[in-house]
Design a protein around this motif. Sequence first.
Motif: not given
Length: 100
Positions: A55-84
Amino acid sequence: MALLCDVAVFASLKAAYREQVERLEQGGVNTIGKEHFTSLFSPARAKAFTAKNIKAGFAASGLFPFNLDRVLNSMPKPAIGPFTALTADKVIVKPSSQEI
């Protein structure tokens, strides 16, 4: 999902397994072999895979209870290359021949 497990369950499992290994080493075993794994892993898993940790893992990652900011902050950022990082200043949309 990997982050969820990393946040609560696997970190706890790693610590609990390390405790089991250290306990065995204190008992005089200097080499931890395959034959020791099950006897060390089973109590470590029981200690780490608890409802509280899960339950602590779900809460810390923002999945339950749902917390959009935590979910988005935990997602890896896309690599920036010449075409991205392509951007367009203007987009011109022409109607198809079916729309005319």
